[in-house]
Design a protein around this motif. Structure first.
Motif, mmCIF file in Angstrom:
data_model
loop_
_atom_site.group_PDB
_atom_site.id
_atom_site.type_symbol
_atom_site.label_atom_id
_atom_site.label_comp_id
_atom_site.label_asym_id
_atom_site.label_seq_id
_atom_site.Cartn_x
_atom_site.Cartn_y
_atom_site.Cartn_z
ATOM 1 N N ILE A 1 0.863 -1.179 0.000
ATOM 2 C CA ILE A 1 0.000 0.000 0.000
ATOM 3 C C ILE A 1 0.902 1.232 0.000
ATOM 4 N N PHE A 2 0.968 1.891 -1.145
ATOM 5 C CA PHE A 2 1.842 3.043 -1.320
ATOM 6 C C PHE A 2 1.038 4.343 -1.248
ATOM 7 N N GLY A 3 1.716 5.440 -0.866
ATOM 8 C CA GLY A 3 1.083 6.753 -0.834
ATOM 9 C C GLY A 3 1.893 7.784 -1.591
ATOM 10 N N PHE A 4 1.262 8.904 -1.920
ATOM 11 C CA PHE A 4 1.912 10.050 -2.562
ATOM 12 C C PHE A 4 2.505 9.711 -3.927
ATOM 13 N N GLY A 5 1.969 8.703 -4.586
ATOM 14 C CA GLY A 5 2.471 8.358 -5.906
ATOM 15 C C GLY A 5 3.906 7.895 -5.895
ATOM 16 N N GLU A 6 4.364 7.332 -4.757
ATOM 17 C CA GLU A 6 5.747 6.901 -4.639
ATOM 18 C C GLU A 6 5.833 5.396 -4.446
ATOM 19 N N ILE B 1 -1.707 -1.365 -4.053
ATOM 20 C CA ILE B 1 -2.711 -0.335 -3.832
ATOM 21 C C ILE B 1 -2.010 1.014 -3.705
ATOM 22 N N PHE B 2 -2.478 2.002 -4.459
ATOM 23 C CA PHE B 2 -1.953 3.365 -4.329
ATOM 24 C C PHE B 2 -3.028 4.250 -3.711
ATOM 25 N N VAL B 3 -2.613 5.031 -2.699
ATOM 26 C CA VAL B 3 -3.509 5.983 -2.049
ATOM 27 C C VAL B 3 -3.015 7.392 -2.365
ATOM 28 N N PHE B 4 -3.886 8.198 -2.934
ATOM 29 C CA PHE B 4 -3.540 9.592 -3.227
ATOM 30 C C PHE B 4 -4.212 10.506 -2.211
ATOM 31 N N SER C 1 -2.117 14.050 -6.839
ATOM 32 C CA SER C 1 -2.855 13.682 -8.051
ATOM 33 C C SER C 1 -3.527 14.879 -8.718
ATOM 34 N N ARG C 2 -3.811 15.911 -7.977
ATOM 35 C CA ARG C 2 -4.498 17.094 -8.507
ATOM 36 C C ARG C 2 -3.656 17.757 -9.605
ATOM 37 N N ASP D 1 -3.407 -2.501 -8.704
ATOM 38 C CA ASP D 1 -4.675 -3.239 -8.658
ATOM 39 C C ASP D 1 -5.815 -2.344 -8.193
ATOM 40 N N ILE D 2 -5.512 -1.439 -7.264
ATOM 41 C CA ILE D 2 -6.516 -0.541 -6.690
ATOM 42 C C ILE D 2 -5.907 0.844 -6.558
#
Length: 425
Positions: free
Chosen positions: A98-103, A123-126, A131-132, A170-171
């Motif tokens: 589970i990655f964040g900040f596009g990293e 899974i990437f969480v923005f 992402s904006r 995947d997500i």
């Protein structure tokens, strides 16, 4: 049955991943959090499972803080070299990333196809700014020296990164009003929630018994949060005769923010937010403190979400921020009721284990249809962290310099036209 092992990283924000890790642990899921970014906010909860992590944190801190250019350069390349053994260690150990900040681990996402090859769940969480589109976000005020070619280049770069992430993830979890560059369906941020928890007792819940109203503002970035306009509103309300104890906390440890939060009557989060309850407002809700939040999305959020998952706050148009602060001051019943509703909402919906349970549904593929959002349906244009007028000026200048294609919205011709009409109206 094999136990799922989850990796969280590689950058913390507002203890999001620390609390998510706690939620997984409460569900009996093995989970490791690695935060590699030095932060003055002193978030806790990151693991140090090996010497590679320790060395990389040391290198990253020196790149940021050391004044010796030779040490900076050495640490920069050392950090990049350490990416590879850290990735190989994680590849062997974990099933879900589970990655964040596009990293991710390696520059240009060279690790993602390898994770895909080994059937790892990604899974990437923005969180908004990652992402904006740059022309409707913080770049416009944080980097005023940027030329128009730079804005155009940055937009193309971000679009390319998101497209590459979408190829292998995947997500993807993101917020509808920041999803302009996405081409595939996303999971709505509010459907998953922001994991937080505080153990409250009578000793740490402060009730103000004075007539003086205590207002807290704790901007992580004063320019982006509209701090000067908030100060102006407070001055104007004082001139009207209100007794206000206004406190700002900037660049201090997280523990200082929480200490002040316990003492206040309500918070003013920010002026240009595209969510009614971001991280700081969520922390306030856990303490029963209501929030005033400004944002252009206040008028459109009901078009994207059912009312029951919209968190309670006094979410208003930026031009109405002073009137909203005044309402919170004079209407004690409204203020107390909003604080109670906010607390009930986060306790019921955003506890760490509740959010972790939703992540498990994502991992297992058991995803309700209403969690999805199609970015082709996006209508929102005003972004976050900046004024509408500045966005119009920037979009107009980009179109005149680089053509409509410079907005990187060719896959959404209707949205592209909306931006053009918006800029020239």
């Amino acid at each position: 049955m094999k136990k799922t092992r989850i990796f969280l990283g590689l950058r913390e924000i507002g203890e999001y991943y620390k609390n998510l890790k706690d939620g997984f642990h409460e569900l009996g899921i093995e989970c490791t959090l690695i935060d590699l970014v030095y932060s003055p906010f002193q978030y806790i909860g990151s693991d140090t499972p090996n010497n590679i992590v320790s060395m990389k944190r040391w290198a990253n801190k020196n790149v940021l803080l050391n004044k010796n250019i030779f040490i900076k350069v050495f640490c920069f390349y050392l950090s990049r070299i350490l990416d590879f053994p850290l990735f190989l260690w994680a590849l062997y150990r974990f099933d879900v990333f589970i990655f964040g900040f596009g990293e991710s681990f390696i520059i240009n996402y060279l690790d993602l196809p390898i994770l895909k090859f080994f059937n790892k769940k990604v899974i990437f969480v923005f969180f908004g700014s990652d992402s904006r589109p740059p022309y409707i976000g913080l770049d416009l005020i944080q980097n005023k020296r940027y030329t128009m070619p730079t804005h155009i280049k940055n937009s193309a770069t971000k679009k390319r990164k998101i497209r590459q992430i979408e190829k292998y993830a995947d997500i993807i979890i993101d917020h509808p009003p920041t999803s302009h560059f996405h081409e595939k369906k996303i999971i709505q941020w509010l459907s998953v929630g922001i994991p937080k928890r505080y153990i409250l007792s009578n000793s740490n819940v402060h009730v103000n018994q004075n007539l003086e109203i205590k207002i807290l503002h704790a901007p992580s970035n004063p320019m982006a949060k509209g701090t000067e306009k908030i100060r102006k509103s407070i001055r104007a309300l004082r001139e009207k005769g209100y007794s206000i104890n206004y406190t700002e906390v900037v660049g201090k440890p997280h523990s200082t923010v929480i200490s002040e939060l316990k003492k206040c009557d309500f918070i003013v989060d920010q002026i240009y937010s595209d969510t009614p309850m971001a991280t700081f407002a969520t922390e306030a809700a856990w303490h029963g403190k209501p929030s005033v939040v400004g944002g252009y999305y206040a008028n459109g959020i009901v078009n994207d979400f059912p009312k029951e998952i919209i968190p309670p706050s006094l979410y208003c148009h930026p031009d109405d921020i002073q009137d909203s602060i005044e309402k919170m001051i004079i209407d004690e019943s409204f203020r107390n009721d909003l604080g109670k509703k906010a607390m009930e909402f986060v306790q019921k919906n955003w506890s760490p284990e509740k959010v972790a349970e939703r992540y498990l549904r994502l991992i297992e593929g058991n995803i309700p249809e209403e969690w999805y959002y199609d970015p082709n349906n996006i209508q929102y244009l005003q972004g976050g962290g900046v004024s509408e007028q500045l966005i119009k000026e920037t979009v107009r200048a980009m179109i005149e310099y680089g053509g409509i294609k410079s907005l990187q919205l060719s896959d959404k011709p209707e949205l592209e036209k909306k931006f053009k009409d918006f800029a020239y109206q």
